[in-house]
Structure formats: C-alpha cells, structure tokens
Design an enzyme around this catalytic site. Structure first.
Site, mmCIF file in Angstrom:
data_model
loop_
_atom_site.group_PDB
_atom_site.id
_atom_site.type_symbol
_atom_site.label_atom_id
_atom_site.label_comp_id
_atom_site.label_asym_id
_atom_site.label_seq_id
_atom_site.Cartn_x
_atom_site.Cartn_y
_atom_site.Cartn_z
ATOM 1 N N ASP A 104 36.309 -12.468 5.810
ATOM 2 C CA ASP A 104 36.908 -11.413 6.639
ATOM 3 C C ASP A 104 36.586 -11.526 8.129
ATOM 4 O OD1 ASP A 104 34.247 -10.302 6.860
ATOM 5 O OD2 ASP A 104 34.580 -9.166 5.017
ATOM 6 N N HIS A 119 33.174 -20.029 2.637
ATOM 7 C CA HIS A 119 34.440 -19.910 1.901
ATOM 8 C C HIS A 119 35.648 -19.847 2.842
ATOM 9 C CE1 HIS A 119 32.315 -18.283 -1.991
ATOM 10 N NE2 HIS A 119 32.148 -19.567 -1.795
ATOM 11 N N CYS A 127 47.614 -26.517 7.404
ATOM 12 C CA CYS A 127 48.879 -27.126 6.974
ATOM 13 C C CYS A 127 48.647 -27.945 5.699
ATOM 14 C CB CYS A 127 49.446 -28.018 8.078
ATOM 15 S SG CYS A 127 50.969 -28.844 7.553
ATOM 16 N N ASN A 213 21.006 -4.748 -2.585
ATOM 17 C CA ASN A 213 22.197 -4.543 -3.409
ATOM 18 C C ASN A 213 22.019 -3.219 -4.153
ATOM 19 O OD1 ASN A 213 24.251 -4.891 -5.554
ATOM 20 N ND2 ASN A 213 24.248 -7.048 -4.955
HETATM 21 P P1 OAD Z 1 31.196 -9.790 -5.713
HETATM 22 O O1 OAD Z 1 32.337 -8.853 -5.696
HETATM 23 O O2 OAD Z 1 31.048 -10.690 -6.869
HETATM 24 O O3 OAD Z 1 29.847 -8.963 -5.605
HETATM 25 C C1 OAD Z 1 29.701 -7.928 -4.690
HETATM 26 C C2 OAD Z 1 28.283 -7.426 -4.762
HETATM 27 O O4 OAD Z 1 28.119 -6.442 -3.757
HETATM 28 C C3 OAD Z 1 27.920 -6.760 -6.089
HETATM 29 O O5 OAD Z 1 26.688 -7.285 -6.539
HETATM 30 C C4 OAD Z 1 27.777 -5.282 -5.723
HETATM 31 O O6 OAD Z 1 26.760 -4.634 -6.467
HETATM 32 C C5 OAD Z 1 27.375 -5.379 -4.270
HETATM 33 N N1 OAD Z 1 27.703 -4.202 -3.434
HETATM 34 C C6 OAD Z 1 28.690 -3.296 -3.604
HETATM 35 N N2 OAD Z 1 28.658 -2.379 -2.625
HETATM 36 C C7 OAD Z 1 27.620 -2.718 -1.812
HETATM 37 C C8 OAD Z 1 27.055 -2.156 -0.615
HETATM 38 N N3 OAD Z 1 27.558 -1.064 -0.063
HETATM 39 N N4 OAD Z 1 25.987 -2.764 -0.070
HETATM 40 C C9 OAD Z 1 25.466 -3.895 -0.635
HETATM 41 N N5 OAD Z 1 25.957 -4.459 -1.743
HETATM 42 C C10 OAD Z 1 27.010 -3.885 -2.333
HETATM 43 O O7 OAD Z 1 31.239 -10.586 -4.324
HETATM 44 P P2 OAD Z 1 30.558 -11.980 -3.921
HETATM 45 O O8 OAD Z 1 29.221 -12.124 -4.526
HETATM 46 O O9 OAD Z 1 30.695 -12.098 -2.468
HETATM 47 O O10 OAD Z 1 35.097 -16.326 -3.563
HETATM 48 O O11 OAD Z 1 31.563 -12.977 -4.613
HETATM 49 C C11 OAD Z 1 31.426 -14.334 -4.381
HETATM 50 C C12 OAD Z 1 32.763 -14.997 -4.306
HETATM 51 O O12 OAD Z 1 33.575 -14.680 -5.436
HETATM 52 C C13 OAD Z 1 33.627 -14.542 -3.144
HETATM 53 O O13 OAD Z 1 33.293 -15.187 -1.943
HETATM 54 C C14 OAD Z 1 34.987 -14.903 -3.591
HETATM 55 C C15 OAD Z 1 34.911 -14.372 -4.991
HETATM 56 O O14 OAD Z 1 35.830 -14.819 -5.867
HETATM 57 C C16 OAD Z 1 36.194 -16.902 -3.090
HETATM 58 O O15 OAD Z 1 37.180 -16.271 -2.728
HETATM 59 C C17 OAD Z 1 36.117 -18.386 -3.068
HETATM 60 ZN ZN ZN Z 2 51.594 -29.636 9.611
#
Ligand code: OAD
Ligand code: ZN
Length: 241
Positions: A104, A119, A127, A213
């Site tokens: 983001d 990521h 492209c 978390n």
């Molecule tokens: P997840 O959605 O798997 O995990 C989000 C985490 O944030 C969970 O452990 C929640 O408990 C925690 N959480 C929720 N609200 C919160 C807050 N206010 N403060 C702190 N923590 C909070 O997201 P990621 O671990 O980032 O990949 O997921 C990893 C990857 O999976 C992403 O980068 C994406 C996804 O598919 C790609 O797009 C390649």
């Molecule tokens: Zn191109």
C-alpha cells in the site's frame, strides 16, 4: 504490559540496529482489510482467482478489477499512528530498516526510509512484454491498461502467489534480519514465506524479537516478547518521550 512497554522502549533506545517487519495488520487501522482473520480479504475472495499468474492469464480484466478496487480504496486512506510512530522511531535510531509485506505504500507516505517492499507496490505497474516498471498514480486504470512504450498489457508490480520475490530484496531482507539486535514484527499472521522466516533468522543470530499483534500467531511461541494489542495503540507508546 506497561512494564514490558517501558522495558522495550529502553531496548529501542539502546539498540544498535533495529529491523521492523510489518504485515497487513499495520494498515488495518487505516481501513485496509487484512488478508486473513475477521474481515480478511481471503474470506470473501479466493486468492487463486485474483492474485496468481494463472488468474491473470485466465482473466486479466477480473484481476485488474480487483487491483483497481484496492487502488481506489488505498488512495482514500491515511497513514495511521503506527506508520507515523515507526517513521519517528527511525529518526531516533542509529541503524534502522523496515521490511514490509504491504503493497500500500503507507510506510513511505508516513516518512519511513530504508523500506524494503518485498511484495512490491500497488502504485507501480510492470509491462508484461518489455518489463518496464513505472508509477501510475491514477487509481482506476481500467481493465486493460497498456504499456506506453510497447503497447502490451500492464500488470500490477506486486508479487503474486506462486511467484518468487526479487532475489536482491530477499537477500537484503535476510542479511538485515540476521544482523539486527532488535526486531519488531508487527501485524503479520506469519504464515506466508519467506517473510515468516525472517524472525527466526533474527533469533538465530541473537536478536531480541518482539511481536505486536492483537492475536497470537505461529511466531508467538518463539519470539522473546509478544505484546497483544493493536499496532496503532502500542507502537506510538514505544517512541513516546
Ligand atoms: P494477514 O492478513 O495474513 O495477517 C494480518 C495480521 O494482522 C493478523 O495476524 C492479525 O491478527 C493482525 N492484525 C489485525 N489488526 C491489527 C492491528 N490493528 N494491529 C496489529 N495487527 C493487527 O496479513 P500478512 O501477514 O501481511 O501477500 O499476509 C502476508 C501476505 O499474504 C500478504 O503480503 C499478501 C497475502 O496474501 C501477497 O499479496 C503476495
Ligand atoms: Zn512494454
């Protein structure tokens, strides 16, 4: 909890090299849905329909609709206190790097530097033919955006399931993790590799690893400290004067 926070604030002040690893949870309080857990994106959508090279080959318009929707959503949100506190923490630190799984761009917007977006970044497009990468600021790019150089279809410059990370970024992320003395792991479910293994690289080389978390994760058992709570509430307390 208060004693833990006070002690951690001291540790941050004394650290030689801090590495922060963030996931979707750090942006949750900005209003960007996480992927897993309550209200998570992958509850309503199948990742394999939207965030894989196969999905793009099958139906690039659908994938672009998904990314336009996210670009529009992200264009409307603001950094939250956690992003801002991390930028402030960096200012006071000797050596600081931030590894994020988020696409983001909010850490950069908050003023963080030395950010590894492992990521990718949703504001960048690539492209599919000539590989040119550039920023596109307009949120809605339509369902078939074309390369200005060669006319081929553009894709989001993000890492999809089944794709490898940029090897240079990956190598840097491991090197940073294995050379810091303090790692903060904020808002990640710690189930997606390789990011999920950076904390153990830090632990193996003797760093103190802290998880922030609201829920326990697979990492909780192996970190030195888990602070259960929201990033926007806890992280600012770590940099308060
Ligand atoms: P997840 O959605 O798997 O995990 C989000 C985490 O944030 C969970 O452990 C929640 O408990 C925690 N959480 C929720 N609200 C919160 C807050 N206010 N403060 C702190 N923590 C909070 O997201 P990621 O671990 O980032 O990949 O997921 C990893 C990857 O999976 C992403 O980068 C994406 C996804 O598919 C790609 O797009 C390649
Ligand atoms: Zn191109």
């Amino acid at each position: 909890m208060h004693a833990d926070i006070d002690a951690l604030r001291e540790r941050i002040r004394g650290a030689k090299k801090i590495v922060v690893l963030t996931g979707a949870g750090v942006s949750a309080e900005s209003g960007i849905p996480t992927f897993r857990g309550d209200g998570g994106l992958w509850r309503n959508y199948r990742a394999t329909d939207l965030a894989t090279p196969e999905a793009f080959a099958r139906n690039s318009a659908l994938v672009w609709e998904f990314y336009n929707w996210r670009r529009i959503l992200i264009s409307k949100v603001e950094c939250n206190p956690a992003h801002r506190a991390l930028a402030a923490m960096q200012k006071g630190a000797a050596d600081f790097a931030l590894i994020t799984q988020n696409i983001d761009g909010l850490h950069l917007k908050a003023g963080s530097r030395n950010v590894l977006e492992i990521h990718g970044n949703i504001w960048k497009v690539r492209c599919t033919h000539c590989g040119d990468v550039h920023l596109e600021e307009k949120p809605d790019l339509g369902t078939a955006p074309a390369c200005g150089k060669c006319g081929a279809l553009l894709r989001p410059h993000v890492v999809w399931f089944g794709e490898g990370l940029d090897p240079v970024l990956l190598e840097s992320a491991y090197r940073l993790s294995a050379s810091c003395d303090l790692m903060l792991v904020i808002g990640t479910s710690a189930v997606v590799q390789p990011a999920a293994s950076f904390p153990s690289a830090a632990t193996s080389s003797g760093a103190f690893v802290v998880e922030i978390n609201p829920e326990r994760t697979p990492l909780s058992a192996s970190v030195d400290l888990t602070l259960l709570g929201k990033a926007g509430e806890i992280v600012p307390q770590l940099v308060a004067a």
